[in-house]
Design a protein around this motif. Structure first.
Motif, PDB file in Angstrom:
ATOM      1  N   ALA A 198     105.412 -25.749  26.908  1.00  0.00           N
ATOM      2  CA  ALA A 198     106.584 -25.022  26.415  1.00  0.00           C
ATOM      3  C   ALA A 198     106.481 -23.517  26.667  1.00  0.00           C
ATOM      4  O   ALA A 198     107.265 -22.740  26.127  1.00  0.00           O
ATOM      5  CB  ALA A 198     106.764 -25.281  24.916  1.00  0.00           C
ATOM      6  N   SER A 199     105.542 -23.112  27.507  1.00  0.00           N
ATOM      7  CA  SER A 199     105.331 -21.693  27.766  1.00  0.00           C
ATOM      8  C   SER A 199     106.387 -21.139  28.725  1.00  0.00           C
ATOM      9  O   SER A 199     107.076 -21.884  29.423  1.00  0.00           O
ATOM     10  CB  SER A 199     103.939 -21.461  28.357  1.00  0.00           C
ATOM     11  OG  SER A 199     103.863 -22.036  29.659  1.00  0.00           O
ATOM     12  N   ARG A 200     106.462 -19.819  28.776  1.00  0.00           N
ATOM     13  CA  ARG A 200     107.401 -19.162  29.694  1.00  0.00           C
ATOM     14  C   ARG A 200     107.064 -19.486  31.155  1.00  0.00           C
ATOM     15  O   ARG A 200     107.960 -19.656  31.987  1.00  0.00           O
ATOM     16  CB  ARG A 200     107.364 -17.643  29.467  1.00  0.00           C
ATOM     17  CG  ARG A 200     108.305 -16.852  30.374  1.00  0.00           C
ATOM     18  CD  ARG A 200     108.324 -15.394  29.990  1.00  0.00           C
ATOM     19  NE  ARG A 200     108.892 -15.190  28.676  1.00  0.00           N
ATOM     20  CZ  ARG A 200     110.210 -15.078  28.463  1.00  0.00           C
ATOM     21  NH1 ARG A 200     111.062 -15.166  29.461  1.00  0.00           N
ATOM     22  NH2 ARG A 200     110.665 -14.870  27.242  1.00  0.00           N
ATOM     23  N   GLU A 201     105.774 -19.548  31.460  1.00  0.00           N
ATOM     24  CA  GLU A 201     105.361 -19.850  32.827  1.00  0.00           C
ATOM     25  C   GLU A 201     105.819 -21.251  33.243  1.00  0.00           C
ATOM     26  O   GLU A 201     106.283 -21.458  34.364  1.00  0.00           O
ATOM     27  CB  GLU A 201     103.839 -19.746  32.952  1.00  0.00           C
ATOM     28  CG  GLU A 201     103.273 -18.335  32.822  1.00  0.00           C
ATOM     29  CD  GLU A 201     103.295 -17.812  31.386  1.00  0.00           C
ATOM     30  OE1 GLU A 201     103.436 -18.642  30.451  1.00  0.00           O
ATOM     31  OE2 GLU A 201     103.197 -16.583  31.207  1.00  0.00           O
ATOM     32  N   ALA A 202     105.678 -22.198  32.312  1.00  0.00           N
ATOM     33  CA  ALA A 202     106.108 -23.570  32.610  1.00  0.00           C
ATOM     34  C   ALA A 202     107.616 -23.626  32.801  1.00  0.00           C
ATOM     35  O   ALA A 202     108.125 -24.351  33.660  1.00  0.00           O
ATOM     36  CB  ALA A 202     105.683 -24.508  31.474  1.00  0.00           C
ATOM     37  N   LEU A 203     108.343 -22.840  31.986  1.00  0.00           N
ATOM     38  CA  LEU A 203     109.800 -22.786  32.118  1.00  0.00           C
ATOM     39  C   LEU A 203     110.199 -22.254  33.494  1.00  0.00           C
ATOM     40  O   LEU A 203     111.043 -22.833  34.180  1.00  0.00           O
ATOM     41  CB  LEU A 203     110.388 -21.898  31.024  1.00  0.00           C
ATOM     42  CG  LEU A 203     111.857 -21.499  31.226  1.00  0.00           C
ATOM     43  CD1 LEU A 203     112.758 -22.723  31.188  1.00  0.00           C
ATOM     44  CD2 LEU A 203     112.289 -20.485  30.177  1.00  0.00           C
ATOM     45  N   LYS A 204     109.594 -21.146  33.900  1.00  0.00           N
ATOM     46  CA  LYS A 204     109.937 -20.551  35.196  1.00  0.00           C
ATOM     47  C   LYS A 204     109.684 -21.534  36.329  1.00  0.00           C
ATOM     48  O   LYS A 204     110.486 -21.655  37.266  1.00  0.00           O
ATOM     49  CB  LYS A 204     109.111 -19.279  35.410  1.00  0.00           C
ATOM     50  CG  LYS A 204     109.544 -18.102  34.542  1.00  0.00           C
ATOM     51  CD  LYS A 204     108.687 -16.880  34.832  1.00  0.00           C
ATOM     52  CE  LYS A 204     109.142 -15.684  34.001  1.00  0.00           C
ATOM     53  NZ  LYS A 204     108.299 -14.480  34.262  1.00  0.00           N
ATOM     54  N   ALA A 205     108.561 -22.242  36.244  1.00  0.00           N
ATOM     55  CA  ALA A 205     108.232 -23.213  37.283  1.00  0.00           C
ATOM     56  C   ALA A 205     109.252 -24.351  37.305  1.00  0.00           C
ATOM     57  O   ALA A 205     109.698 -24.785  38.378  1.00  0.00           O
ATOM     58  CB  ALA A 205     106.824 -23.767  37.059  1.00  0.00           C
TER      59      ALA A 205
END
Length: 205
Positions: A178-185
């Motif tokens: 649920a992190s921002r990095e996972a969202l961007k990916a």
């Protein structure tokens, strides 16, 4: 508070310009919607003709609140609105008199919908206009791509919780997903798939 209204009897008194969108909102929840009004907009008549709601063109009676879980009042008469609110209170029915915070047990928030992601903004009835402006800002910030990402997170969460990992590892993994990095990916992957689909359509055309 996000309330499940599916299957619950909800009453709307008034079916004009103010009442119609409230009827539509309740339909979206899956509630059993009963509308009482002297006159009704075309949209409300269309819902009634389709069997989506129950519509009665008549004056409100106190008995209309019998068995009702939640009531929304949107007539042009403040005196009538107040009397319906008082009767609802007496019967233990949650009631909202539209645009009159003094006679509300709950307020309608402005809501950003992105699939299962819902972000609600409330000013406690003080400024619906501000709530709407904030909603528009959040809609730009949280684009349509969030809908698919949240759905994928839900499916992944089920797999993680059903796995043999220890509880601490499960928690760490769910937070990282649920992190921002996972969202961007995820959004980048989704955008790439959409662009590829567009290219395929151009080729076949």
């Amino acid at each position: 508070m996000f309330m499940k209204l599916e299957g619950k009897r909800c009453l709307v008194v008034g079916a004009g310009k103010v009442g119609e969108p409230k009827v539509g909102g309740l339909i979206d929840t899956g509630a059993c919607v009963h509308v009482i009004a002297q006159e009704a907009n075309e949209g409300v008549h269309a819902w009634a003709n389709a069997g989506t709601i129950k519509l009665e063109l008549r004056a409100f009676a106190a008995e209309d609140l019998e068995g009702t879980f939640l009531a929304v009042v949107a007539t042009a008469s403040r005196a009538l609105n107040e009397s319906i609110y008082r009767e609802a209170q007496r019967r233990g029915v949650l009631c909202n008199v539209v645009d009159d915070p003094e006679y509300c047990d709950f307020y309608y928030p402005a809501v950003v919908h992105r699939g299962d992601l819902q972000i609600a903004i409330s000013t406690n009835g003080q400024s619906p206009s501000l709530a709407q402006k904030l909603r528009q800002q959040l809609e730009r910030q949280f684009g349509p791509g969030y809908a698919q990402w949240v759905a994928e997170l839900g499916e992944t969460r089920k797999l993680v919780l059903a796995s043999d990992l220890d509880p601490e590892r499960k928690s760490d993994l769910l937070h990282s997903l649920a992190s921002r990095e996972a969202l961007k990916a995820a959004l980048a992957e989704q955008a790439a798939k959409e662009e590829l689909a567009k290219d395929d359509r151009r080729v076949t055309a």
